[in-house]
Design an enzyme around this catalytic site. Structure first.
Site, mmCIF file in Angstrom:
data_model
loop_
_atom_site.group_PDB
_atom_site.id
_atom_site.type_symbol
_atom_site.label_atom_id
_atom_site.label_comp_id
_atom_site.label_asym_id
_atom_site.label_seq_id
_atom_site.Cartn_x
_atom_site.Cartn_y
_atom_site.Cartn_z
ATOM 1 N N ASP A 47 -10.904 2.098 -2.927
ATOM 2 C CA ASP A 47 -11.437 1.805 -1.590
ATOM 3 C C ASP A 47 -12.957 1.813 -1.602
ATOM 4 O O ASP A 47 -13.593 1.420 -0.635
ATOM 5 C CB ASP A 47 -10.930 2.835 -0.570
ATOM 6 C CG ASP A 47 -9.536 2.481 -0.089
ATOM 7 O OD1 ASP A 47 -9.100 1.342 -0.308
ATOM 8 O OD2 ASP A 47 -8.873 3.352 0.506
ATOM 9 N N ASP B 88 0.833 -1.213 0.000
ATOM 10 C CA ASP B 88 0.000 0.000 0.000
ATOM 11 C C ASP B 88 0.865 1.260 0.000
ATOM 12 O O ASP B 88 2.058 1.225 0.339
ATOM 13 C CB ASP B 88 -0.885 -0.037 1.258
ATOM 14 C CG ASP B 88 -2.208 0.687 1.067
ATOM 15 O OD1 ASP B 88 -2.316 1.508 0.136
ATOM 16 O OD2 ASP B 88 -3.127 0.429 1.865
#
Ligand code: GLA
Length: 731
Positions: free
Chosen positions: A548, A478
């Protein structure tokens, strides 16, 4: 050979199956000009298109109007400051402070295959797959050698470009701008197509008319970004899936970029793409080489669909690497939306037990397993397992998960450092910051200075020791903030302008090491959702977390824009719980499954707490994934109807390469009162083959389904979907 040099006309002709690209050399000064890019042409006598017999004429015939020549000649690689006032690709700063440069042809070579770009991601191909032209040009005053590389892929309508610059002078020179590509086209009322968004709203499609002046899409965030995207299409007005002309440009790079069109005074469009020149200054010492990343150009005269499928094929066969490229991925369950930071071994094992019972194949432990991280305020950089949360340690947890027959994956955010971390307390100078200025926080974190080898090595050791400590077969990498306060404690003051690019090179080096040392690993890149979903990252990981935002309806926009360029096999997509955590919307569990099936497919919910009727559907969804994933991963993708355009429904299909099987997904977003069945025209089938629809057993010809259409019976309710599976039958 798909690239030929015709000495009589001094032209290079680059042919893909249905496009031709031509370059010519003109005048005593050996200017390298662009002649043509478009539909394939067999004839090579096209140099007249450079208009050198018209006013203002070439400099050997009319040097009094040299700037007029430079300002209208279609340079293959325009340079700064000599009279071409349109956008340039190359600018410098000499030791005397001058900025201009100019290039002239010196030599060329044509060879089979393609060389890698050192330290950079790039497409690859064998001698059978592709042919490369290297055009060597020189600025004789600066002694700067510029090599323009073009690779043609034999079976795809793809031409890639990159640029290498070598300093042959004894003095150093500063490169202040090095773009990777330029293309001059006669305007045909073209539109510019780009992808835009924000966090949770990535890659929505935008089209706008190309007007006079410059219009661009760009990022100066240090990453390709949620907001803009390193892709640009130049498309004929009114282009649709099957008709119209489009030039696609995709940048194989994950940092700052610019993609720009400029409509000039003569109604010509100049398109450029490359590393954004803002805050860029690269010192090139004697004999040093700078390589500008690759741009992938795709030409389609058959609408957007052909461009999309060309990118998909190229990426699946000539960009993505590793054992998972053409392999089914394990169905994962990720605990982020299930638990956020609030988990421990027992909780994860509860999820894993239930998940394995339902057929899910891998547990991914997301953020919060290390240091004292119980919120996003601390501990990035402290990559030691938190044994208060994970009682018995990581290996115990992984073993227990493995005993359930499941694989185990883990989350890292290797590029970051929290001010509240042991790492920062020990090494405050490891963060990107400007000494004496308090750096801006984002998600309460700073970015590590990955231009520095010592820091890269540290990060690498931390990750690899965790990976070696247990049977971990998946990593989610990430990157949750973008760069600001550009300053490296380590680089000398003259080299601060190299930081943005050195940072990206540092990320690439780290990921290369990781996949080299752990070749069995399934790597999924991620950046606050999909802020670094670009071809550069795809070179290292076969899949990237797309957004997301896991809401099935929002995902229609996001995944449609993403799939414009990227294969479905690369699009990270999960079924999550409702009300959706980002938009609060409720959608049927079934529909969430259909939308996630368009990507990698997985789950991101607490499977022990979702409604029983949803849980009961999981084994069927698992079976659906196994039944269709080979087709979804390897087939040809067709957009049939777009919710972003019609505001009622969405439909797409995947057709196997042999056209014997197709899967159509139909999503009715908004139900309408008082209408009958809806007719959709399928695409990509074989007109003369008959297809049986599995669900109804009806048999129709390919031509009927494509040209007349398939009826989708009226569906009652919003956000409903259905799958239609077709297989070829003897009739
Ligand atoms: C980012 C990712 C999420 C999750 C969180 C963890 O937002 O996109 O999927 O991993 O970070 O902090």
């Amino acid at each position: 050979m798909s690239i030929k040099y015709y000495a009589d006309e001094r032209v290079f002709k680059l042919d893909t199956p249905s496009s031709t690209y031509m370059i010519g050399i003109v005048d005593d000064e050996q200017f390298v000009g662009h002649i043509y890019y478009g539909r394939r042409i067999e004839d090579y006598h096209l140099s007249y298109l450079m208009r050198i017999n018209e006013l203002p004429y070439v400099p050997s015939q009319n040097n009094r109007d040299r700037t007029s020549f430079l300002d209208c000649f279609p340079m293959e690689y325009p340079t700064h400051g000599l009279g071409d006032y349109r956008e340039d690709c190359l600018a410098v700063k000499t030791d005397k402070g001058h900025t201009a440069c100019g290039l002239n042809y010196v030599s060329h070579s044509i060879y089979e295959g393609k060389k890698p770009l050192e330290g950079l991601p790039a497409t690859f191909g064998s001698k059978e797959d592709c042919t490369t032209l290297e055009l060597v040009c020189m600025d004789q005053i600066l002694k700067l050698e510029v090599t323009l590389s073009y690779t043609v892929f034999e079976k795809l309508d793809v031409i890639t470009r990159s640029v290498q610059i070598r300093n042959l002078n004894t003095e150093s020179i500063v490169l202040t701008k090095v773009l990777s590509t330029c293309l001059d086209l006669e305007n045909k009322d073209y539109e510019m197509m780009t992808l835009h968004g924000s966090w949770a709203r990535e890659r929505h499609i935008q089209k706008r008319k190309i007007g006079h002046g410059k219009q661009s899409t760009s990022s100066v965030r240090g990453a390709s970004s949620h907001q803009d995207h390193p892709f640009m299409g130049i498309a004929s007005k009114g282009i649709n899936e099957d008709q119209g002309e489009v030039y696609g440009f995709s940048f194989v790079y994950s940092g700052n970029f610019i993609a720009q069109t400029e409509l000039d005074q003569f109604n010509r469009v100049r398109a450029v793409m490359g590393i954004h020149p803002s805050d860029f200054a690269w010192i090139l010492k004697e004999q040093e080489v700078f390589t500008a990343p690759e741009v992938i150009m795709v030409y389609s005269a058959e609408g957007l669909g052909h461009m999309t499928r060309t990118y998909h094929d190229l990426f699946r066969n000539h960009l993505i690497r590793g054992e998972y490229t053409h392999k089914k991925r394990p169905i994962l369950i990720n605990n982020w939306e299930a638990t956020y930071f609030d988990f421990n071994t027992d909780k994860l094992l509860d999820i894993a037990r239930e998940a394995s019972r339902l057929g899910i194949e891998m547990l991914v432990m997301d953020d919060g397993w290390f240091g004292n991280r119980s919120s996003d305020n601390c501990a990035l950089g402290d990559w030691q397992v938190n044994e208060n949360k994970l009682k018995g340690g990581l290996r115990y947890l992984v073993n227990e998960v493995n005993k359930l027959g499941m694989k185990f994956g883990i989350w890292f955010e290797p590029e970051m450092i929290s001010p509240d971390s042991n790492l920062y307390r020990a090494h405050p100078d490891w963060a990107i910051q400007i000494p004496g200025r308090t750096a801006s926080l984002s998600r309460n974190q700073y970015v590590l200075d990955l231009s520095r080898k010592e820091i890269r090595d540290y990060v690498y050791e931390m990750i690899s020791s965790v990976l070696k400590s247990a049977n971990i077969t998946y990593v989610k990498w990430d990157m949750n903030r973008q760069l600001s306060d550009l300053g490296s404690f380590y680089l000398e003051k003259e080299k601060q302008g190299e930081l943005y690019h050195r940072y990206v090179l540092g990320v690439y080096e780290l990921q290369e090491r990781l996949i080299h040392d752990f070749p069995y690993l399934l790597l999924e890149n991620c950046s606050g959702g999909g802020a670094r979903f670009d071809p550069g990252m795809l070179y290292y990981s076969p899949q990237i977390w797309c957004s997301d935002d896991t809401d099935a309806i929002e995902r229609l926009y996001i995944q449609e824009g993403t799939a414009m360029i990227y294969p479905l096999s690369s699009i990270g997509a999960h079924v999550s719980d409702c009300p959706n955590h980002t938009v609060g919307r409720g959608t049927p569990f079934e529909t969430r499954g259909y939308v996630a099936l368009l990507g990698t497919f997985g789950y991101e919910l607490d499977v022990t707490r979702i409604p029983e009727e949803d849980r009961k559907m999981i084994p069927d969804q698992v079976a659906m994934y196994h039944k269709y994933n080979d087709l979804v991963r390897e087939g040809d993708y067709y957009r049939i109807a777009s919710y972003s355009e019609n505001h009622t429904h969405d439909a797409w299909s995947v057709v196997s390469k042999d056209k014997k099987e197709a899967l159509v997904t139909f999503i009715q977003v908004m139900a309408e009162p008082n209408y009958h069945s809806r007719r959709i025209q399928l695409k990509g089938l074989d007109a003369h083959t008959f297809y049986c629809i599995e669900e109804t057993k009806e048999v129709y010809s390919g031509e009927a389904l494509m040209y007349a259409g398939l009826n989708i019976e009226r569906i009652f309710g919003d956000f409903k979907g259905k799958l239609i599976h077709l297989t070829a039958v003897n009739h």
